[in-house]
Design a protein around this motif. Sequence first.
Motif, PDB file in Angstrom:
ATOM      1  N   GLN A 147     -55.365 -40.510  91.873  1.00  0.00           N
ATOM      2  CA  GLN A 147     -56.466 -41.351  91.401  1.00  0.00           C
ATOM      3  C   GLN A 147     -57.283 -40.616  90.329  1.00  0.00           C
ATOM      4  OE1 GLN A 147     -58.322 -42.430  95.101  1.00  0.00           O
ATOM      5  NE2 GLN A 147     -56.528 -43.602  95.714  1.00  0.00           N
ATOM      6  N   ILE A 148     -58.007 -39.580  90.718  1.00  0.00           N
ATOM      7  CA  ILE A 148     -58.720 -38.773  89.725  1.00  0.00           C
ATOM      8  C   ILE A 148     -58.430 -37.306  90.039  1.00  0.00           C
ATOM      9  CG2 ILE A 148     -60.913 -38.279  88.589  1.00  0.00           C
ATOM     10  CD1 ILE A 148     -62.047 -40.811  89.729  1.00  0.00           C
ATOM     11  N   PRO A 149     -57.735 -36.612  89.152  1.00  0.00           N
ATOM     12  CA  PRO A 149     -57.432 -35.201  89.430  1.00  0.00           C
ATOM     13  C   PRO A 149     -58.623 -34.303  89.106  1.00  0.00           C
ATOM     14  CG  PRO A 149     -56.506 -35.825  87.337  1.00  0.00           C
ATOM     15  CD  PRO A 149     -57.170 -37.059  87.881  1.00  0.00           C
ATOM     16  N   CYS A 150     -58.521 -33.047  89.496  1.00  0.00           N
ATOM     17  CA  CYS A 150     -59.557 -32.059  89.170  1.00  0.00           C
ATOM     18  C   CYS A 150     -59.379 -31.636  87.719  1.00  0.00           C
ATOM     19  CB  CYS A 150     -59.434 -30.854  90.091  1.00  0.00           C
ATOM     20  SG  CYS A 150     -60.494 -29.481  89.636  1.00  0.00           S
ATOM     21  N   GLU A 151     -60.468 -31.631  86.967  1.00  0.00           N
ATOM     22  CA  GLU A 151     -60.376 -31.288  85.539  1.00  0.00           C
ATOM     23  C   GLU A 151     -60.563 -29.792  85.305  1.00  0.00           C
ATOM     24  OE1 GLU A 151     -59.556 -33.182  83.036  1.00  0.00           O
ATOM     25  OE2 GLU A 151     -59.470 -35.124  84.074  1.00  0.00           O
ATOM     26  N   MET A 152     -60.671 -29.032  86.361  1.00  0.00           N
ATOM     27  CA  MET A 152     -60.771 -27.574  86.278  1.00  0.00           C
ATOM     28  C   MET A 152     -61.886 -27.106  85.333  1.00  0.00           C
ATOM     29  SD  MET A 152     -56.742 -26.440  86.496  1.00  0.00           S
ATOM     30  CE  MET A 152     -57.047 -24.757  86.030  1.00  0.00           C
ATOM     31  N   CYS A 153     -63.137 -27.530  85.618  1.00  0.00           N
ATOM     32  CA  CYS A 153     -64.296 -27.075  84.843  1.00  0.00           C
ATOM     33  C   CYS A 153     -64.367 -25.544  84.902  1.00  0.00           C
ATOM     34  CB  CYS A 153     -65.587 -27.617  85.445  1.00  0.00           C
ATOM     35  SG  CYS A 153     -65.607 -29.370  85.767  1.00  0.00           S
ATOM     36  N   GLU A 154     -64.696 -24.933  83.791  1.00  0.00           N
ATOM     37  CA  GLU A 154     -64.767 -23.468  83.774  1.00  0.00           C
ATOM     38  C   GLU A 154     -65.899 -22.946  84.643  1.00  0.00           C
ATOM     39  OE1 GLU A 154     -64.734 -21.483  80.025  1.00  0.00           O
ATOM     40  OE2 GLU A 154     -62.920 -22.576  79.396  1.00  0.00           O
ATOM     41  N   THR A 155     -67.011 -23.743  84.722  1.00  0.00           N
ATOM     42  CA  THR A 155     -68.163 -23.258  85.499  1.00  0.00           C
ATOM     43  C   THR A 155     -68.053 -23.618  86.976  1.00  0.00           C
ATOM     44  OG1 THR A 155     -69.288 -25.291  84.880  1.00  0.00           O
ATOM     45  CG2 THR A 155     -69.763 -23.345  83.564  1.00  0.00           C
ATOM     46  N   ILE A 156     -67.069 -24.415  87.343  1.00  0.00           N
ATOM     47  CA  ILE A 156     -66.820 -24.867  88.730  1.00  0.00           C
ATOM     48  C   ILE A 156     -68.119 -25.330  89.411  1.00  0.00           C
ATOM     49  CG2 ILE A 156     -65.251 -24.415  90.629  1.00  0.00           C
ATOM     50  CD1 ILE A 156     -64.628 -21.744  89.539  1.00  0.00           C
ATOM     51  N   PRO A 157     -68.770 -26.389  88.883  1.00  0.00           N
ATOM     52  CA  PRO A 157     -70.077 -26.796  89.431  1.00  0.00           C
ATOM     53  C   PRO A 157     -70.040 -27.186  90.901  1.00  0.00           C
ATOM     54  CG  PRO A 157     -69.217 -28.437  87.894  1.00  0.00           C
ATOM     55  CD  PRO A 157     -68.354 -27.244  87.760  1.00  0.00           C
ATOM     56  N   CYS A 158     -68.924 -27.714  91.380  1.00  0.00           N
ATOM     57  CA  CYS A 158     -68.866 -28.133  92.789  1.00  0.00           C
ATOM     58  C   CYS A 158     -69.011 -26.925  93.710  1.00  0.00           C
ATOM     59  CB  CYS A 158     -67.554 -28.866  93.074  1.00  0.00           C
ATOM     60  SG  CYS A 158     -66.072 -28.011  92.541  1.00  0.00           S
ATOM     61  N   VAL A 159     -68.383 -25.824  93.332  1.00  0.00           N
ATOM     62  CA  VAL A 159     -68.462 -24.620  94.166  1.00  0.00           C
ATOM     63  C   VAL A 159     -69.879 -24.056  94.137  1.00  0.00           C
ATOM     64  CG1 VAL A 159     -67.670 -22.248  94.384  1.00  0.00           C
ATOM     65  CG2 VAL A 159     -66.022 -24.059  93.922  1.00  0.00           C
ATOM     66  N   VAL A 160     -70.477 -24.048  92.942  1.00  0.00           N
ATOM     67  CA  VAL A 160     -71.836 -23.512  92.816  1.00  0.00           C
ATOM     68  C   VAL A 160     -72.818 -24.318  93.669  1.00  0.00           C
ATOM     69  CG1 VAL A 160     -73.705 -23.096  91.182  1.00  0.00           C
ATOM     70  CG2 VAL A 160     -71.339 -22.667  90.497  1.00  0.00           C
ATOM     71  N   ALA A 161     -72.573 -25.644  93.769  1.00  0.00           N
ATOM     72  CA  ALA A 161     -73.510 -26.510  94.484  1.00  0.00           C
ATOM     73  C   ALA A 161     -73.463 -26.316  95.989  1.00  0.00           C
ATOM     74  CB  ALA A 161     -73.206 -27.977  94.149  1.00  0.00           C
ATOM     75  N   CYS A 162     -72.364 -25.789  96.509  1.00  0.00           N
ATOM     76  CA  CYS A 162     -72.195 -25.749  97.974  1.00  0.00           C
ATOM     77  C   CYS A 162     -73.194 -24.788  98.613  1.00  0.00           C
ATOM     78  CB  CYS A 162     -70.776 -25.339  98.339  1.00  0.00           C
ATOM     79  SG  CYS A 162     -70.521 -25.293 100.123  1.00  0.00           S
ATOM     80  N   PRO A 163     -74.059 -25.301  99.527  1.00  0.00           N
ATOM     81  CA  PRO A 163     -75.078 -24.434 100.123  1.00  0.00           C
ATOM     82  C   PRO A 163     -74.578 -23.614 101.304  1.00  0.00           C
ATOM     83  CG  PRO A 163     -75.416 -26.687 100.858  1.00  0.00           C
ATOM     84  CD  PRO A 163     -74.202 -26.694  99.976  1.00  0.00           C
ATOM     85  N   GLU A 181     -49.597 -34.883  88.698  1.00  0.00           N
ATOM     86  CA  GLU A 181     -49.375 -36.043  89.564  1.00  0.00           C
ATOM     87  C   GLU A 181     -50.040 -37.279  88.977  1.00  0.00           C
ATOM     88  OE1 GLU A 181     -50.347 -35.465  93.697  1.00  0.00           O
ATOM     89  OE2 GLU A 181     -50.383 -37.627  94.070  1.00  0.00           O
ATOM     90  N   LYS A 182     -51.253 -37.086  88.449  1.00  0.00           N
ATOM     91  CA  LYS A 182     -51.981 -38.199  87.864  1.00  0.00           C
ATOM     92  C   LYS A 182     -51.205 -38.823  86.701  1.00  0.00           C
ATOM     93  CE  LYS A 182     -55.309 -40.826  86.265  1.00  0.00           C
ATOM     94  NZ  LYS A 182     -55.627 -42.086  86.932  1.00  0.00           N
ATOM     95  N   SER A 183     -50.589 -37.967  85.877  1.00  0.00           N
ATOM     96  CA  SER A 183     -50.021 -38.485  84.633  1.00  0.00           C
ATOM     97  C   SER A 183     -48.538 -38.804  84.735  1.00  0.00           C
ATOM     98  CB  SER A 183     -50.266 -37.487  83.502  1.00  0.00           C
ATOM     99  OG  SER A 183     -49.778 -36.237  83.899  1.00  0.00           O
ATOM    100  N   CYS A 184     -47.928 -38.588  85.878  1.00  0.00           N
ATOM    101  CA  CYS A 184     -46.514 -38.947  86.032  1.00  0.00           C
ATOM    102  C   CYS A 184     -46.331 -40.410  85.645  1.00  0.00           C
ATOM    103  CB  CYS A 184     -46.045 -38.723  87.468  1.00  0.00           C
ATOM    104  SG  CYS A 184     -44.343 -39.247  87.756  1.00  0.00           S
ATOM    105  N   VAL A 185     -45.346 -40.694  84.769  1.00  0.00           N
ATOM    106  CA  VAL A 185     -45.254 -42.025  84.160  1.00  0.00           C
ATOM    107  C   VAL A 185     -44.646 -43.063  85.089  1.00  0.00           C
ATOM    108  CG1 VAL A 185     -45.084 -41.054  81.859  1.00  0.00           C
ATOM    109  CG2 VAL A 185     -42.991 -41.567  83.134  1.00  0.00           C
TER     110      VAL A 185
END
Lengths: 289, 293
Positions: free
Chosen positions: A103-119, A200-204
Amino acid sequence: MAEVQDKPVGQGGPSPRRRFLREAAGVAGGACLLSLGVGLYAKQASALPATALRPPGALAEADFLAACVRCGLCVRDCPYDTLRLAELGDGIATGTPYFHARQIPCEMCETIPCVVACPTGALDHGLTDIGKARMGLAVLIDHETCLNFLGLRCDVCYRVCPVIDKAITLERQHNPRSDRHAMLLPTVHSDHCTGCGKCEKSCVLPGEAAIKVLPLKLAQGSKAEHYRKGWEEKEAAGESLIGEQLELPVRGLEGKSYGDTRVAPGQGPTPAPAAPARPGSGLDSGWKP
Amino acid sequence: MSVAAVPKAARPRVGADAIAAKGWLRAHRWLILRRLSQLGILAAFLAGPWFGLWIVKGNLSSSLTLGVLPLTDPFLLAQSLAAGTLPYKEALIGTGIVVAFYLVAGGRVFCSWVCPMNLVTDAAAWLRRRLGLKGGKIPSGDTRYWLLGFMLLAAFASGSLAWEWVNPVSMLHRGLIFGFGLAWGIVGGVFLYDLLIATRGWCGHLCPMGAFYSLLGSAALVRVSAAHRSACDDCMDCFAVCPEPQVIRPALKAAGQDHPVILDRNCTNCGRCIDVCGRNVFRITTRFDRSES
């Protein structure tokens, strides 16, 4: 005894102490049963569906379920709406973050905001290089429908891979169907694949993808630690561990180096001439109609 | 359950005396403030996902306000510790702030001023009162403490936040913000349980999260006092609206204590008794204010 004698003296019921004990036992028993049910449900339902991937940096599933408080801060800081919190009925621990690569793959942000947000550390802050994330491992799971396996040049999964030529390479092989073309087979390498799911997302293919990101546990076999690979041992020791082998001549291959048993047309020992059997040359069974 | 035989006209609405004596607004002051608090907190959480106005991110389990203020539910942290993890300092600081607040304000203030489930169970209690539903099967009020203990044990034994798989409280708040799935069923179950089976059954008898906050507020500074108890005319309206009616008697009727302060840890400091009392018996004060007027 004393309590039995107390009975008529009191208000016609059991003594207060006995009533208290009975009530406490009932309440504790009920609460215990309910907790047991909840605990068993949690244990039984803690298996993650294979296509649900955890965010980058997620602890191993058992530790993750102990650490994640289901707050959704990772979901909020994901710029691509990749992450979602599981809802009751999704088959994933309720309220925990996950994504479906198709559906929506991970775009591999360089700053990894999801990890930074985890308390809480359910997503490990030690992960600072997204290239080291291991959300899963891509597996080219269907060799029958993958266009490259049919000898065509689709290559889309290879082209979109953020770690192109490392996580996915195209390996050239002979195409036995046409017998004159090559097949370029997308091949995933676990040292570099982050499990982002862009392939997986882009497999035709129209519905299910031929390449899928699976949890590492499903995607990889255990290493054969007990196996000592001869070539590696030989390199480490500088020589073969079993010493020089006795070389016996092979008839018909005398001119070739030892161990080379490849035979080109016209080479090798000449087989005995095969003459067709003539009628009557076989054994006579003596049978007559 | 059965509908009470008393005709409706003979049963004056709870709080009718107070409305007559103080006017509608003053007879609903604490209720309105409480609803504003509950809905305001919910609105702050929803402004982000609905309007892109990010005041608070996350949910009641753990949140970040204006990008600086971390808040984490101590009950969740306790479960997490029981399950065998030590969270990062962000969560520990957030928990510290929350614990400090409820130690002063009263643990159950969470239940009556913050928790969204209170809207559901208050609605069930109101409807039950209006329909005159009686009877049912009410579990012991201590069940919640046993549940709390066993849930922490379950977290320890299963190594996961076992209660969070079914916790209707966090599920409701998370559902409102992140999407429900089938969680409506659980919330609906709590409503029907409170409406048909047990008066105040969920919040007052079963919820282990409420039990946790009760324990947290055992020595809370802010308390309700029946300071003007000499004026009580035994109309019973405060008992009818109180979500934990057993906490009133010791203070109002001097049963087992001589001062008028409600010190029971299960009192939610909701202030509804102050509203419905036409005689102005109750007021909010501190636990040290033992004066009577």
